[in-house]
Design a protein around this motif. Structure first.
Motif, PDB file in Angstrom:
ATOM      1  N   ARG A   1      13.740   2.878  -7.665  1.00 37.34           N
ATOM      2  CA  ARG A   1      13.522   2.464  -8.504  1.00 37.34           C
ATOM      3  C   ARG A   1      12.042   3.014  -9.092  1.00 37.34           C
ATOM      4  O   ARG A   1      12.689   2.810 -11.048  1.00 37.34           O
ATOM      5  N   SER A   2      11.360   2.387  -8.648  1.00 42.00           N
ATOM      6  CA  SER A   2       9.901   3.947  -9.716  1.00 42.00           C
ATOM      7  C   SER A   2       8.972   4.130  -8.242  1.00 42.00           C
ATOM      8  O   SER A   2       9.664   4.363  -7.087  1.00 42.00           O
ATOM      9  N   ARG A   3       7.839   4.529  -8.698  1.00 39.61           N
ATOM     10  CA  ARG A   3       7.590   5.762  -8.171  1.00 39.61           C
ATOM     11  C   ARG A   3       6.792   4.997  -6.502  1.00 39.61           C
ATOM     12  O   ARG A   3       6.021   3.793  -6.952  1.00 39.61           O
ATOM     13  N   VAL A   4       6.778   5.778  -5.464  1.00 42.26           N
ATOM     14  CA  VAL A   4       6.313   5.289  -4.680  1.00 42.26           C
ATOM     15  C   VAL A   4       4.426   6.733  -4.192  1.00 42.26           C
ATOM     16  O   VAL A   4       5.152   7.656  -4.558  1.00 42.26           O
ATOM     17  N   ASN A   5       3.708   5.984  -4.565  1.00 33.86           N
ATOM     18  CA  ASN A   5       2.432   7.148  -3.579  1.00 33.86           C
ATOM     19  C   ASN A   5       2.072   7.796  -3.501  1.00 33.86           C
ATOM     20  O   ASN A   5       1.282   6.662  -2.368  1.00 33.86           O
ATOM     21  N   VAL A   6       3.285   8.144  -2.738  1.00 37.15           N
ATOM     22  CA  VAL A   6       3.176   8.606  -1.300  1.00 37.15           C
ATOM     23  C   VAL A   6       2.686  10.375  -1.010  1.00 37.15           C
ATOM     24  O   VAL A   6       3.709  11.174  -2.153  1.00 37.15           O
ATOM     25  N   LYS A   7       1.781  11.281  -0.304  1.00 37.07           N
ATOM     26  CA  LYS A   7       1.734  12.951  -0.640  1.00 37.07           C
ATOM     27  C   LYS A   7       2.272  13.317   0.838  1.00 37.07           C
ATOM     28  O   LYS A   7       1.925  12.754   2.185  1.00 37.07           O
ATOM     29  N   TRP A   8       2.888  14.806   0.641  1.00 32.96           N
ATOM     30  CA  TRP A   8       3.095  15.112   2.303  1.00 32.96           C
ATOM     31  C   TRP A   8       2.410  16.503   2.583  1.00 32.96           C
ATOM     32  O   TRP A   8       2.334  17.338   3.127  1.00 32.96           O
TER      33      TRP A   8
ATOM     34  N   HIS B   1       0.883  -0.889  -0.403  1.00 38.18           N
ATOM     35  CA  HIS B   1      -0.122   0.461   0.079  1.00 38.18           C
ATOM     36  C   HIS B   1       0.869   1.449  -0.371  1.00 38.18           C
ATOM     37  O   HIS B   1       0.174   2.464   0.845  1.00 38.18           O
ATOM     38  N   HIS B   2       1.840   1.488  -1.076  1.00 38.87           N
ATOM     39  CA  HIS B   2       2.745   2.901  -1.074  1.00 38.87           C
ATOM     40  C   HIS B   2       3.495   3.082   0.290  1.00 38.87           C
ATOM     41  O   HIS B   2       3.989   4.068   0.185  1.00 38.87           O
ATOM     42  N   ARG B   3       3.772   1.702   1.600  1.00 40.42           N
ATOM     43  CA  ARG B   3       4.726   1.993   2.570  1.00 40.42           C
ATOM     44  C   ARG B   3       5.520   1.137   2.107  1.00 40.42           C
ATOM     45  O   ARG B   3       5.948   0.564   3.264  1.00 40.42           O
ATOM     46  N   PRO B   4       6.571   1.504   1.024  1.00 43.10           N
ATOM     47  CA  PRO B   4       7.640  -0.255   1.078  1.00 43.10           C
ATOM     48  C   PRO B   4       8.673  -0.240   2.052  1.00 43.10           C
ATOM     49  O   PRO B   4       8.988   0.779   2.548  1.00 43.10           O
ATOM     50  N   PHE B   5       8.997  -0.642   2.556  1.00 44.87           N
ATOM     51  CA  PHE B   5       9.866  -1.590   3.914  1.00 44.87           C
ATOM     52  C   PHE B   5      10.873  -2.371   3.307  1.00 44.87           C
ATOM     53  O   PHE B   5      12.175  -1.828   4.364  1.00 44.87           O
TER      54      PHE B   5
ATOM     55  N   LEU C   1       7.074   9.495   5.747  1.00 40.26           N
ATOM     56  CA  LEU C   1       7.919  10.729   6.321  1.00 40.26           C
ATOM     57  C   LEU C   1       9.095  10.537   5.924  1.00 40.26           C
ATOM     58  O   LEU C   1      10.276  11.153   5.705  1.00 40.26           O
ATOM     59  N   ASN C   2       9.641   9.602   6.461  1.00 40.82           N
ATOM     60  CA  ASN C   2      11.163   9.086   6.318  1.00 40.82           C
ATOM     61  C   ASN C   2      11.397   8.262   5.223  1.00 40.82           C
ATOM     62  O   ASN C   2      12.862   8.840   4.992  1.00 40.82           O
ATOM     63  N   ILE C   3      10.832   8.713   4.217  1.00 45.02           N
ATOM     64  CA  ILE C   3      10.882   8.053   3.050  1.00 45.02           C
ATOM     65  C   ILE C   3      10.797   9.247   1.642  1.00 45.02           C
ATOM     66  O   ILE C   3      11.666   9.688   0.676  1.00 45.02           O
ATOM     67  N   ARG C   4      11.145  10.206   2.537  1.00 43.20           N
ATOM     68  CA  ARG C   4      10.842  11.742   1.509  1.00 43.20           C
ATOM     69  C   ARG C   4      12.304  12.324   0.905  1.00 43.20           C
ATOM     70  O   ARG C   4      11.973  12.685  -0.249  1.00 43.20           O
TER      71      ARG C   4
END
Length: 295
Positions: free
Chosen positions: A232-239, A114-118, A220-223
């Motif tokens: 490598r690819s887009r992560v669907n996350v917004k701030w 769900h676009h919170r990759p670890f 927050l930490n992936i920003r």
């Protein structure tokens, strides 16, 4: 009564079993990188010691696809066959573990979780260049430095030697790797726009440089990594601004008759802004002011 059970790796009940899951390659790679589910069972997998797995063979380690193949062969045991490998690859739309890791893994991982990759796939933008998959949960400052200077540094040395030997394409690969190293150094330093901002923390508590608090979450930490364009690819996350308001903060409309304007005002306001940036100097000054008040 049957015991609670799930073979879905996104669920807390999942026991981390590669051979009993809807996403065996994802689980196998996560286990290789040292990730353990809350209900993790013993599986005989020896995790990577630093949670960093470069795709090319580097620093005495085998290539990532070879290491993943070893994991799969170990957990499937006598059931491991060429047919089983083809079955797993067919399930992820790839023709080899190497191409899956390079081209499809991260996009599928981000979608699955769900676009919170670890697990983060960091690369220099070239399919023939440097790539590494890292375990976000263990990616502290020391490990990001190791990625930047040990693993990527070894790749840079290899490309520099190849370039001096006149190898075709080496100079371009070297330039891409050096650019990636500069971006990772910027994340380590943590000046805007490569800083971390946590809305619910006071300015003096904000991370300085790459010193993330895992409790603040992937969003927050992936920003800095998204901003630097090294994934490598887009992560669907917004701030952007979240709904609702934070208690204990200033209602600018009531107090000042206007909306907050600067990043500092937005940080002070009860509006839930997340895409704010503060310099190392601003954070340090806030920390000094805090110490003087407490002295």
């Amino acid at each position: 009564m049957p015991q609670p059970y799930s073979n879905d790796p996104t669920q807390w009940l999942f026991r981390g079993t590669v051979t009993d899951t809807t996403a065996p390659l994802q689980v196998a790679l996560a286990r290789l990188l040292g990730y353990a589910w809350p209900e993790q069972v013993e599986d005989g997998i020896t995790p990577d010691t630093d949670g960093i797995v470069p795709l090319p063979a580097l620093s005495g380690e085998k290539a990532a696809h070879e290491r993943l193949l070893d994991v799969l062969a170990g957990v499937y045991g006598p059931d491991w066959t060429p047919e089983k490998l083809r079955e797993l690859l067919s399930g992820v739309g790839a023709d080899s573990l190497e191409t899956w890791l390079r081209d499809k893994f991260f996009e599928q991982h981000a979608k699955l979780f769900h676009h919170r990759p670890f697990l983060w796939h960091i690369w220099d933008g070239r399919k023939d260049g440097f790539s590494a998959i890292v375990n976000y949960h263990t990616l502290d400052r020391a490990r990001l430095e190791k990625l930047t200077y040990t693993y990527l540094g070894a790749w840079i040395d290899r490309q520099r030697a190849a370039s001096e030997a006149g190898e075709r394409g080496a100079e371009v690969r070297l330039a891409a790797a050096l650019e990636l190293q500069q971006k990772l150094e910027a994340i380590l330093l943590g000046e805007p726009p490569f800083d971390i901002y946590v809305r619910w923390k006071a300015l003096h508590e904000q991370p300085r440089g790459w010193n993330p608090d895992l409790n603040d979450g992937v969003r927050l930490n992936i920003r800095p990594f998204v901003t630097a364009g090294v994934l490598r690819s887009r992560v669907n996350v917004k701030w952007g601004k979240d709904r609702g308001s934070d208690p204990g903060k200033v209602d600018f409309q009531k107090v000042h008759g206007r909306d907050p304007q600067t990043d500092l005002e937005k940080h002070q306001s009860n509006e839930r802004h997340n895409d704010l940036h503060f310099t190392l100097r601003e954070k340090a000054e806030a920390a000094r002011a805090r110490e003087e008040v407490g002295a």
